[in-house]
Design a protein around this motif. Structure first.
Motif, mmCIF file in Angstrom:
data_model
loop_
_atom_site.group_PDB
_atom_site.id
_atom_site.type_symbol
_atom_site.label_atom_id
_atom_site.label_comp_id
_atom_site.label_asym_id
_atom_site.label_seq_id
_atom_site.Cartn_x
_atom_site.Cartn_y
_atom_site.Cartn_z
ATOM 1 N N SER A 1 0.834 -1.208 0.000
ATOM 2 C CA SER A 1 0.000 0.000 0.000
ATOM 3 C C SER A 1 0.862 1.249 0.000
ATOM 4 O O SER A 1 0.555 2.237 -0.683
ATOM 5 C CB SER A 1 -0.925 0.006 1.225
ATOM 6 N N ALA A 2 1.961 1.212 0.755
ATOM 7 C CA ALA A 2 2.852 2.367 0.819
ATOM 8 C C ALA A 2 3.461 2.660 -0.545
ATOM 9 O O ALA A 2 3.529 3.820 -0.974
ATOM 10 C CB ALA A 2 3.946 2.123 1.854
ATOM 11 N N ALA A 3 3.908 1.625 -1.241
ATOM 12 C CA ALA A 3 4.504 1.832 -2.559
ATOM 13 C C ALA A 3 3.486 2.407 -3.539
ATOM 14 O O ALA A 3 3.792 3.298 -4.329
ATOM 15 C CB ALA A 3 5.064 0.509 -3.089
ATOM 16 N N ARG A 4 2.256 1.916 -3.481
ATOM 17 C CA ARG A 4 1.212 2.447 -4.369
ATOM 18 C C ARG A 4 0.908 3.904 -4.042
ATOM 19 O O ARG A 4 0.662 4.718 -4.944
ATOM 20 C CB ARG A 4 -0.045 1.591 -4.252
ATOM 21 N N SER A 5 0.917 4.241 -2.770
ATOM 22 C CA SER A 5 0.690 5.636 -2.384
ATOM 23 C C SER A 5 1.840 6.518 -2.855
ATOM 24 O O SER A 5 1.627 7.646 -3.306
ATOM 25 C CB SER A 5 0.529 5.740 -0.864
ATOM 26 N N MET A 6 3.075 6.017 -2.745
ATOM 27 C CA MET A 6 4.237 6.773 -3.208
ATOM 28 C C MET A 6 4.124 7.089 -4.699
ATOM 29 O O MET A 6 4.545 8.148 -5.152
ATOM 30 C CB MET A 6 5.513 5.962 -2.991
ATOM 31 N N ALA A 7 3.539 6.148 -5.441
ATOM 32 C CA ALA A 7 3.424 6.347 -6.883
ATOM 33 C C ALA A 7 2.587 7.570 -7.221
ATOM 34 O O ALA A 7 2.709 8.127 -8.316
ATOM 35 C CB ALA A 7 2.828 5.100 -7.531
ATOM 36 N N ALA A 8 1.755 8.018 -6.296
ATOM 37 C CA ALA A 8 0.949 9.212 -6.536
ATOM 38 C C ALA A 8 1.806 10.462 -6.651
ATOM 39 O O ALA A 8 1.368 11.473 -7.199
ATOM 40 C CB ALA A 8 -0.069 9.392 -5.400
ATOM 41 N N LEU A 9 3.040 10.410 -6.146
ATOM 42 C CA LEU A 9 3.899 11.594 -6.130
ATOM 43 C C LEU A 9 4.819 11.678 -7.337
ATOM 44 O O LEU A 9 5.391 12.733 -7.602
ATOM 45 C CB LEU A 9 4.768 11.605 -4.866
ATOM 46 N N THR A 10 4.978 10.582 -8.061
ATOM 47 C CA THR A 10 6.061 10.530 -9.046
ATOM 48 C C THR A 10 5.775 11.297 -10.331
ATOM 49 O O THR A 10 6.663 11.441 -11.165
ATOM 50 C CB THR A 10 6.413 9.068 -9.394
#
Length: 408
Positions: A305-314
């Motif tokens: 879930s954390a990695a998917r949330s991080m993808a929102a910033l890229t």
């Protein structure tokens, strides 16, 4: 440390080799994502050919063959700017140093969350402009005071042009300041937005100013709310929009050699030291506590879930890499399933365009033994932030902070 470039199309055998290096606890590997970094350089104005020449040249910074990119030289407490904005917006006063809150038609406007957010971004830009103007006179005479012949000799174009890199010898010039505490800022803004919607801003800020003494129930409600980056799709969308704003906030501020000042979420280790100097925040963080790590959310859910949330910033237009930094439990198992799971996780992060991936594989009990009885495990290496170090040789405070990560 070892720098490894990879991407979503990297052969699985290569990713398995990287996973093997990580799971053995060496903690000195950083994986740089071509799928994010090459387009980032292209957005900065580099040609595709030049962008593909990038290499790691610092903690997790990257550089191209004919580029001078100054970064990690100035870190900005973006959370403190928010606290200042809220303080003066609620009182209706002007900020110090000529910084101002939002006015419209001569009337003070901070009665909505959108007005407060707009005021925050305006104040943040004012700070950045003041910093750039302070640096400008020194940049103009840099080449007369501290020329950099060795740096110039290894930077394409400098030799052909006969110019030092400090006076315009490189083809590309970029300057990036680093924002510290993105996750803390995001959650604080989300908390403020909820308070505006419920008409409880005064209560929230009274609690913040009291360091939540007497407001523990409110603090726990905030800390366990879904209105936090990484804990709901809606919060992740907010984080993405905020990242876009922060990526653009310095657009158009220029200094020497046509260098445009830009921003990044690269924080080194200052999320700890700057957090220690900052008052309580609307996300329920107490005064003196660390900020969120790197580009991480303040409270990390499960790793997928954390990695998917991080993808929102890229997709935000930042001018440097950000880093997703997380601990993994140490394992001595030879199980192939763990190795394959770690390989799959690396692949997932690459596909999600996480800019830089670094892991800390450490056993909590082993670290405690070395901390309390130095020399018990003399070869124990840990990832501190962008660098790795022998655990027994770092400070007690830093040891405690790294041990505490395993409780997340």
């Amino acid at each position: 440390k070892l720098n490894a470039r990879a991407g979503s199309k990297s052969p699985r055998a290569y990713l398995e080799r990287l996973a093997a290096l990580m799971k053995n606890g060496g903690n000195n590997l950083v994986i740089e994502n071509d799928d994010y970094i090459i387009p980032m350089f292209e957005r900065m104005g580099l040609s595709s050919e030049d962008a593909r020449t990038y290499v790691g040249n610092g903690c997790q910074e990257v550089i191209c063959r004919n580029q001078r990119h100054s970064r990690a030289f100035l870190y900005m407490n973006i959370v403190k700017v928010l606290l200042d904005t809220v303080k003066y917006a609620r009182s209706g006063e002007e900020l110090p140093d000529g910084l101002k809150v939002i006015y419209r038609d001569g009337e003070f406007r901070a009665d909505t969350f959108d007005a407060l957010r707009a005021s925050y971004l305006k104040n943040l830009r004012s700070y950045i402009r003041a910093i750039a103007e302070a640096f400008a006179p020194y940049e103009a005479i840099h080449h007369t005071l501290i020329p950099e012949p060795m740096h110039s000799a290894f930077t394409a174009d400098c030799m052909a042009r006969g110019q030092d890199i400090t006076e315009g010898g490189a083809r590309y010039y970029n300057k990036t300041l680093s924002f510290v505490g993105f996750g803390t800022l995001c959650d604080s803004l989300l908390s403020l937005r909820a308070a505006y919607e419920t008409g409880t801003v005064d209560e929230l800020m009274t609690a913040v100013n009291a360091n939540f003494e007497g407001y523990e129930v409110l603090r726990q409600a905030i800390r366990n709310s879904d209105h936090r980056f990484g804990h709901s799709d809606e919060a992740d969308e907010f984080a993405k929009a905020l990242a876009n704003d922060l990526g653009e906030v310095s657009r158009g501020i220029h200094t020497a050699h046509g260098t445009e000042w830009r921003t990044s979420l690269f924080t080194y280790y200052l999320f700890t030291s700057i957090g220690h100097q900052t008052a309580a925040t609307p996300d329920g963080r107490l005064a003196g506590e660390s900020f969120s790590r790197q580009m991480n959310m303040a409270s990390v859910p499960d790793l997928t879930s954390a990695a998917r949330s991080m993808a929102a910033l890229t997709e935000a237009d930042f001018n440097d890499v950000g880093m997703f930094d997380f601990p993994l439990p140490y394992t001595v198992t030879e199980s192939n399933s763990f190795h394959q799971a770690l390989t799959d996780y690396i692949r997932t992060c690459l596909e999600l365009k996480i800019p830089v991936l670094q892991m800390n594989v450490a056993d909590r009990e082993t670290m405690i033994e070395e901390r309390d009885h130095k020399g018990t495990h003399p070869d124990l290496i840990v990832r501190v932030c962008g660098y790795s170090a022998i655990f027994g040789q770092i400070s007690r405070e830093m040891q405690d902070e790294i041990i505490a990560r395993t409780e997340a």
